[in-house]
Design an enzyme around this catalytic site. Structure first.
Site, PDB file in Angstrom:
ATOM      1  N   CYS A   2      13.462 -81.993  15.100  1.00 42.52           N
ATOM      2  CA  CYS A   2      13.195 -82.209  16.514  1.00 42.52           C
ATOM      3  C   CYS A   2      11.940 -83.055  16.683  1.00 42.52           C
ATOM      4  O   CYS A   2      11.328 -83.511  15.728  1.00 42.52           O
ATOM      5  CB  CYS A   2      13.014 -80.858  17.219  1.00 42.52           C
ATOM      6  N   LEU A  51      17.372 -81.558  18.028  1.00 37.89           N
ATOM      7  CA  LEU A  51      18.526 -81.887  17.203  1.00 37.89           C
ATOM      8  C   LEU A  51      19.035 -80.548  16.689  1.00 37.89           C
ATOM      9  O   LEU A  51      18.412 -79.915  15.834  1.00 37.89           O
ATOM     10  CB  LEU A  51      18.134 -82.802  16.040  1.00 37.89           C
ATOM     11  N   ASP A 100      15.643 -69.781  13.827  1.00 38.03           N
ATOM     12  CA  ASP A 100      14.391 -69.640  13.088  1.00 38.03           C
ATOM     13  C   ASP A 100      13.185 -69.840  13.997  1.00 38.03           C
ATOM     14  O   ASP A 100      12.091 -69.368  13.701  1.00 38.03           O
ATOM     15  CB  ASP A 100      14.350 -70.602  11.897  1.00 38.03           C
TER      16      ASP A 100
END
Length: 635
Positions: A2, A51, A100
């Site tokens: 990202c 992403l 996560d």
């Protein structure tokens, strides 16, 4: 993978301009084209481009704790997040996603600043804790993921995954740091923690930065370092077995994905080892991607094909024309800072190819540094034996004179090219290693820079970067010392920067099993003869992979990811070199000696010298000036 960005008012709670924050966030759209999000409250704005890789449906960011008092924007992967979730649940934390990212929020609540010590992964994140009025930034141990920041004159603190997000704010001065230019022309990149602009900094790998409103900006805090103890008594046979097991575990962790996954396959030892072990861990054929060159001198795709055939991978190969030099301006805009590794071109192309087939790709990056794969390591060890035979007080005047008098004979057989060796013998070990890897070595930079620029440097020399790291290396083993230096400089500033920008340009996540910090720590306990034995680099890795890979892949000469710069500059790019290096832009800066620029170009063109690396470095600096410095403020 990202992009993150943000604004923090260090002095009060002034309103954050949403339009400015949005502009900063969208400047990194390529890093996360799936979706974007922002969080704004008095004195704080956080932005995120996503992403999606894990928890596609509920992993949106910014992400919050249960009561919304803690908020995080995160770039990267925490590979051991599934192990941490039960531990955090037992402490009373509740999870609302399977991502996560949420582990970071609850780990902060549980362990505070020490949370980063529990993470195994590649990451850069910014976490806001409203109850503590604290902004916390962190970067992974080996600097896989980038993080820039700057404190503006008005007290606004900016941060972002790429420097372009800080530039998009509009308040960062485009004032070049002369010390960064010195580092660039020596190394080909600007070394951490410096950035090309005076106001900006990079958060160093394995560091955190804590900001509290109303308090001065402190120094980053280091939370990890590698120690080369070299004291592991393990046998070669047992070391091969343990290495294979550790590699499998590292690769297994990096194969967790909810999107298509594959691997780069160059045909070299590192990527071939990753693919071979991936094949044993996968129920379906591994997707592999390779770039070949039309010039056979630079093409190793046949070796990649052999590995792909052996493991029956879904292999994708693109042949790139050897005159693929149209990316110069694209790369300048992509990297934001001057960046001179020409292998960024094929890296960009292989990422472009991979993204057509997968969203996540595993790479072999980091293997040369930890396993001892570079040819320069073997040359350095040979020189070290000679340096050990004579004290520096004798070597410096004797070999210094020889180095000054001996001609630079690029045209001669290698055995007669002794100038660099003489110059290295006149230096300490650390000075000699820097000298050997520099693109423009100190005597060349002395001629390159104008008197005005040298005055602006104020005596600063890139050797200070290496001296600083060498002082903290904790080892006098000749190989371990330069491995440590590379882990702190070249791996971060060159390799990781190259792969991050090239992959993110195509919205591709690249994962790095050979840079797993636990693997790096274990390798640092092994004696240096396990890395280089005789004239064989990567000794242990190659021995461990013998059952899995053919000898002509393991034991062939290292080729690298090179492009034919010397031929380009005497052929299709000759006119561009003339216009860029001898043109008005470099001349008007007042930083360069035009006579020396003319010498570099002329001597290269007539074939008396190979100045291709120096010319490429100047070409990319000129492209930076044109594409970044002259780009103007954002609309």
């Amino acid at each position: 993978m990202c992009g993150i960005t943000g604004i923090f008012d260090t002095r009060g709670k002034r309103d954050i301009d949403r339009a400015v924050l949005h502009r900063m966030n969208e400047s990194q759209h390529h890093r996360g084209p799936v979706e974007g999000g922002v969080h704004v409250e008095p004195g704080l704005g956080l932005g995120h481009r996503r992403l999606s890789i894990i928890d596609l449906s509920t992993g949106q960011q910014p992400l919050y704790n249960e009561d919304g008092s803690v908020c995080v924007v995160f770039n990267g992967e925490i590979y051991n997040y599934q192990e941490l979730i039960p531990e955090l649940l037992a402490l009373g934390h509740r999870f609302h996603t399977r991502s996560d990212t949420e582990v970071i929020v609850h780990a902060w609540e549980a362990w505070g600043e020490a949370c980063v010590e529990r993470f195994r992964g590649m990451f850069a994140f910014a976490l806001w804790d409203r109850n503590r009025d604290t902004l916390f930034l962190a970067r992974d141990r080996l600097g896989v993921k980038p993080l820039y920041y700057a404190l503006l004159d008005d007290g606004s603190f900016l941060f972002g995954s790429e420097l372009k997000s800080l530039l998009a704010h509009g308040g960062l001065r485009r004032e070049i740091d002369p010390c960064a230019v010195e580092e660039y022309f020596a190394l080909g990149y600007v070394a951490e923690p410096r950035a090309i602009f005076k106001q900006a900094r990079k958060l160093p790998p394995a560091h955190t930065l804590l900001l509290r409103r109303g308090q001065p900006l402190g120094e980053p805090r280091e939370y990890w370092d590698v120690r080369f103890t070299l004291d592991n008594p393990i046998s070669d046979e047992d070391a091969c077995e343990e290495l294979t097991a550790r590699l499998k575990e590292s690769i297994r962790l990096r194969m967790i994905s909810e999107v298509p996954l594959g691997a780069f396959l160059s045909g070299g030892v590192d990527s071939s080892a990753v693919v071979a072990l991936m094949a044993g861990l996968s129920d379906s054929p591994v997707n592999t991607c390779s770039i070949g060159f039309s010039d056979p001198a630079f093409n190793e795709s046949e070796f990649a094909r052999r590995v792909a055939d052996r493991y029956q991978t879904n292999h994708h190969l693109d042949i790139v024309e050897s005159d693929d030099f149209d990316l110069i301006d694209t790369l300048a805009r992509l990297y934001d800072e001057p960046y001179a590794d020409s292998s960024a071109i094929p890296t960009y192309r292989v990422c472009q190819l991979a993204r057509k087939h997968v969203t996540v790709a595993l790479s072999g990056d980091g293997g040369d540094e930890s396993f001892g794969g570079y040819r320069r390591y073997r040359l350095h060890l040979m020189e070290e034996k000679m340096r050990a035979a004579l004290p520096l007080g004798l070597r410096r005047p004797l070999f210094g004179a020889l180095g000054a008098l001996y001609p630079k004979a690029d045209w001669a057989p290698r055995m007669f090219r002794a100038k660099t060796t003489f110059e290295g013998m006149a230096r300490t070990s650390v000075e000699a290693y820097l000298h050997s890897i520099s693109i423009l070595r100190a005597p060349m930079r002395e001629q390159l820079f104008s008197a005005r620029f040298k005055s602006a440097l104020g005596g600063y020399d890139v050797s200070e970067v290496f001296a600083r790291h060498a002082a903290r290396a904790g080892t006098d083993d000749p190989l371990a010392l330069i491995q440590y230096l590379d882990l702190k400089t070249y791996l971060v500033g060159d390799i990781n920067t190259k792969v991050d920008r090239a992959s993110m340009a195509h919205s591709l996540e690249v994962r790095e099993p050979l840079m797993d910090h636990e693997l790096v720590e274990w390798l640092a306990t092994l004696d240096s003869t396990r890395k280089i034995r005789g004239q064989e680099g990567k000794f242990l890795l190659k021995k461990a992979m013998e059952p899995l890979l053919p000898d002509d892949v393991l034991y062939r000469p290292k080729m690298g990811f090179a492009v034919p710069l010397a031929r380009w500059f005497r052929g299709p790019l000759k006119q561009r070199v003339q216009e860029s290096i001898l043109g008005a832009r470099l001349a008007d800066s007042g930083w360069f000696n035009r006579d020396y620029l003319q010498h570099l170009v002329s001597a290269h063109n007539n074939g008396s010298r190979d100045y291709s690396a120096s010319i490429w470095t100047l070409l990319m600096f000129e492209a930076f000036l044109r594409n970044v410095m002259e780009a103007g403020e954002p609309a």
